[in-house]
Structure formats: structure tokens, C-alpha cells
Design a protein around this motif. Sequence first.
Motif, PDB file in Angstrom:
ATOM      1  N   TYR A 134       0.861  -1.184   0.000  1.00  0.00           N
ATOM      2  CA  TYR A 134       0.000   0.000   0.000  1.00  0.00           C
ATOM      3  C   TYR A 134       0.898   1.234   0.000  1.00  0.00           C
ATOM      4  O   TYR A 134       1.790   1.353   0.848  1.00  0.00           O
ATOM      5  CB  TYR A 134      -0.899   0.029   1.239  1.00  0.00           C
ATOM      6  CG  TYR A 134      -1.871  -1.119   1.340  1.00  0.00           C
ATOM      7  CD1 TYR A 134      -3.216  -0.959   1.028  1.00  0.00           C
ATOM      8  CD2 TYR A 134      -1.446  -2.369   1.781  1.00  0.00           C
ATOM      9  CE1 TYR A 134      -4.116  -2.005   1.136  1.00  0.00           C
ATOM     10  CE2 TYR A 134      -2.338  -3.428   1.890  1.00  0.00           C
ATOM     11  CZ  TYR A 134      -3.667  -3.242   1.564  1.00  0.00           C
ATOM     12  OH  TYR A 134      -4.546  -4.282   1.668  1.00  0.00           O
ATOM     13  N   PHE A 136       1.016   5.471   0.123  1.00  0.00           N
ATOM     14  CA  PHE A 136       0.270   6.704   0.415  1.00  0.00           C
ATOM     15  C   PHE A 136       1.272   7.770   0.828  1.00  0.00           C
ATOM     16  O   PHE A 136       2.112   7.551   1.688  1.00  0.00           O
ATOM     17  CB  PHE A 136      -0.786   6.477   1.505  1.00  0.00           C
ATOM     18  CG  PHE A 136      -0.261   5.821   2.758  1.00  0.00           C
ATOM     19  CD1 PHE A 136       0.079   6.574   3.868  1.00  0.00           C
ATOM     20  CD2 PHE A 136      -0.100   4.442   2.822  1.00  0.00           C
ATOM     21  CE1 PHE A 136       0.564   5.986   5.016  1.00  0.00           C
ATOM     22  CE2 PHE A 136       0.397   3.835   3.970  1.00  0.00           C
ATOM     23  CZ  PHE A 136       0.723   4.606   5.066  1.00  0.00           C
ATOM     24  N   ALA A 169      -4.980   2.626   5.034  1.00  0.00           N
ATOM     25  CA  ALA A 169      -4.455   2.833   3.679  1.00  0.00           C
ATOM     26  C   ALA A 169      -5.407   2.309   2.605  1.00  0.00           C
ATOM     27  O   ALA A 169      -5.350   2.754   1.457  1.00  0.00           O
ATOM     28  CB  ALA A 169      -3.094   2.154   3.544  1.00  0.00           C
ATOM     29  N   GLU A 171      -8.523   2.825   2.784  1.00  0.00           N
ATOM     30  CA  GLU A 171      -9.652   3.772   2.786  1.00  0.00           C
ATOM     31  C   GLU A 171      -9.135   5.210   2.839  1.00  0.00           C
ATOM     32  O   GLU A 171      -9.634   6.037   3.607  1.00  0.00           O
ATOM     33  CB  GLU A 171     -10.552   3.499   3.999  1.00  0.00           C
ATOM     34  CG  GLU A 171     -11.246   2.153   3.987  1.00  0.00           C
ATOM     35  CD  GLU A 171     -12.382   2.093   2.964  1.00  0.00           C
ATOM     36  OE1 GLU A 171     -12.776   3.153   2.444  1.00  0.00           O
ATOM     37  OE2 GLU A 171     -12.857   0.985   2.697  1.00  0.00           O
ATOM     38  N   ILE A 172      -8.120   5.522   2.037  1.00  0.00           N
ATOM     39  CA  ILE A 172      -7.507   6.852   2.069  1.00  0.00           C
ATOM     40  C   ILE A 172      -8.560   7.947   1.857  1.00  0.00           C
ATOM     41  O   ILE A 172      -9.368   7.870   0.926  1.00  0.00           O
ATOM     42  CB  ILE A 172      -6.395   6.964   1.011  1.00  0.00           C
ATOM     43  CG1 ILE A 172      -5.218   6.064   1.405  1.00  0.00           C
ATOM     44  CG2 ILE A 172      -5.904   8.408   0.867  1.00  0.00           C
ATOM     45  CD1 ILE A 172      -4.136   5.982   0.358  1.00  0.00           C
ATOM     46  N   ASN A 173      -8.546   8.941   2.750  1.00  0.00           N
ATOM     47  CA  ASN A 173      -9.462  10.088   2.717  1.00  0.00           C
ATOM     48  C   ASN A 173     -10.922   9.714   2.999  1.00  0.00           C
ATOM     49  O   ASN A 173     -11.809  10.561   2.894  1.00  0.00           O
ATOM     50  CB  ASN A 173      -9.371  10.853   1.386  1.00  0.00           C
ATOM     51  CG  ASN A 173      -7.994  11.443   1.160  1.00  0.00           C
ATOM     52  OD1 ASN A 173      -7.300  11.808   2.091  1.00  0.00           O
ATOM     53  ND2 ASN A 173      -7.588  11.529  -0.099  1.00  0.00           N
ATOM     54  N   VAL A 214       0.717  13.690   5.177  1.00  0.00           N
ATOM     55  CA  VAL A 214      -0.038  12.513   5.610  1.00  0.00           C
ATOM     56  C   VAL A 214      -0.390  12.671   7.090  1.00  0.00           C
ATOM     57  O   VAL A 214       0.478  12.959   7.908  1.00  0.00           O
ATOM     58  CB  VAL A 214       0.770  11.218   5.396  1.00  0.00           C
ATOM     59  CG1 VAL A 214      -0.002  10.014   5.904  1.00  0.00           C
ATOM     60  CG2 VAL A 214       1.136  11.048   3.925  1.00  0.00           C
ATOM     61  N   LYS A 225      -9.827   9.134   9.839  1.00  0.00           N
ATOM     62  CA  LYS A 225      -9.486   9.110   8.424  1.00  0.00           C
ATOM     63  C   LYS A 225      -7.977   9.249   8.251  1.00  0.00           C
ATOM     64  O   LYS A 225      -7.326   9.984   8.993  1.00  0.00           O
ATOM     65  CB  LYS A 225     -10.152  10.287   7.677  1.00  0.00           C
ATOM     66  CG  LYS A 225     -11.654  10.258   7.598  1.00  0.00           C
ATOM     67  CD  LYS A 225     -12.149  11.477   6.797  1.00  0.00           C
ATOM     68  CE  LYS A 225     -13.666  11.522   6.688  1.00  0.00           C
ATOM     69  NZ  LYS A 225     -14.117  12.672   5.884  1.00  0.00           N
ATOM     70  N   LEU A 226      -7.444   8.544   7.255  1.00  0.00           N
ATOM     71  CA  LEU A 226      -6.080   8.784   6.819  1.00  0.00           C
ATOM     72  C   LEU A 226      -6.143   9.786   5.673  1.00  0.00           C
ATOM     73  O   LEU A 226      -6.640   9.468   4.596  1.00  0.00           O
ATOM     74  CB  LEU A 226      -5.432   7.475   6.351  1.00  0.00           C
ATOM     75  CG  LEU A 226      -4.002   7.586   5.803  1.00  0.00           C
ATOM     76  CD1 LEU A 226      -3.044   8.060   6.886  1.00  0.00           C
ATOM     77  CD2 LEU A 226      -3.531   6.257   5.213  1.00  0.00           C
ATOM     78  N   VAL A 228      -4.405  12.182   2.935  1.00  0.00           N
ATOM     79  CA  VAL A 228      -3.190  12.384   2.144  1.00  0.00           C
ATOM     80  C   VAL A 228      -3.421  13.634   1.282  1.00  0.00           C
ATOM     81  O   VAL A 228      -4.281  13.636   0.399  1.00  0.00           O
ATOM     82  CB  VAL A 228      -2.863  11.170   1.258  1.00  0.00           C
ATOM     83  CG1 VAL A 228      -1.592  11.434   0.457  1.00  0.00           C
ATOM     84  CG2 VAL A 228      -2.705   9.923   2.118  1.00  0.00           C
TER      85      VAL A 228
END
Length: 231
Positions: A134, A136, A169, A171-173, A214, A225-226, A228
Motif C-alpha cells: 500500500y 500513500f 491505507a 480507505e484513504i481520505n 499525511v 481518516k487517513l 493524504v
Amino acid sequence: MSKAKLLVVEDDPNLGDILQEYLEMKGYEPTLCRDGEEGWNKFKKGKFDLCLLDIMMPKKDGFTLAKEIKKVEENLPILFLTAKNQKDDIIEGLKIGADDYITKPFSMEELLLRVNAILKRTHKNEDVNPLKVYTFGGFTLHYDEQFLDGPKGRHKLTSKENELIRLLASEINNLVNRSHALKQIWGDDSYFNARSMDVYLSKIRKLLKDDPKVQIITVHGEGFKLIVSEG
């Protein structure tokens, strides 16, 4: 399939014998030690899939033994057996990197469920997690090898750090529901598991500081939330 090897360190002779006999009966291969020093010596000579450590032991207590084990094999899961039910002890164990704890007196059935859950999490099924890498921001998660490459080098990950970063990672954003994350990685969304996850999220946030684009943000009452950022 080979039997999972368990390092069992318990100074109570009666409980130790019961644990060894029960775990053998359930298809595991336990190695029983009577104190922390013996446990450390057995650990150095063997290869184990899980450690079950009593906290209050002669010669070397369970916390000290766990720290020494983690220095050598950071990803080896640990389950604490404790006669105490104090939050400070539980939090201390989680900070060391323990995967779970069980308070005495406990039923053998409950212990077996916890052992099975830990081994199921740490022995990953490739069909369930087909994606191995993954990327990011400035980071790359190597899921199978359990390490994170970042702008300032490589970081070895514990099994739970690895699972949490993978979940974020993937489910980015997007929002990752707190209860969903707990049930997927810890097995249930109890108070103590939630505290454990908070400890691991704090550790992950420190790792992600290497790239200012990040970050993990908390959505109050829902999850996290992650994020980026571009540029």
C-alpha cells in the motif's frame, strides 16, 4: 498444518500444568516455564507463535520479559495472564505491545478463544488480504513483511500496527468507523480494546510525522481518516 508453538510462562505450578495439558489437548504445542528467567532462556532457544506471560513472577516479571522479547522479535504476539484488574497494569501491558490480556481467575474456554483470535489475526490469510503493498504519500506499507518504508527510513511494525495501517491505507481520505476497526482487528469493541487501539493510533501518528502531507484525523463519535494531501 504444523502445530502453533506457545511459550507459556506461569509461576503457579497448578495453573501452569493445567494450561499445558489443556493447550496440548486443543492441538497446540506449549512450552511451560516456571519463572521469567526460564522463559527468557526458552525464548532464545526456540521459535514461537505466541507468548502467554504471567505478570507477577519471581526472578523476572512478565513486563520485563515482554520488553526483552519485543526487542528481539517485535512482531511476536503476547497475551498477559494477570491476577490484577488495575487499569494501570493493563495500559502498561498495551504500551509494551501486548496483543491481549486475561484476568485470573479465567475459564480455559475464554483463554482458548483469545489465543485463537490472536493467532487468526497474526497468521494472515492471503485470500482475505490479496493486496500486499500500500502506497500513500511518502510511505509504502509492505503488509506481508510487516514494515513501513517512509521518508526517513524503514520501520518494523507490530501485528496490530500493520493491520491498522492497512485498514487506513485501504480507505484513504474516507472514514474508517471506530467500531468496525475494533471488531475487525481486536475482535470486539470493548472499552479496553478501544484504549488499546488509541495507544496504537498514537504510535502510528508519530511514524506518519515523517511526511507532513499525511495525517490521521479523528472524526468525533464516528472514527478516523487517513488524509493524504496533494502537492
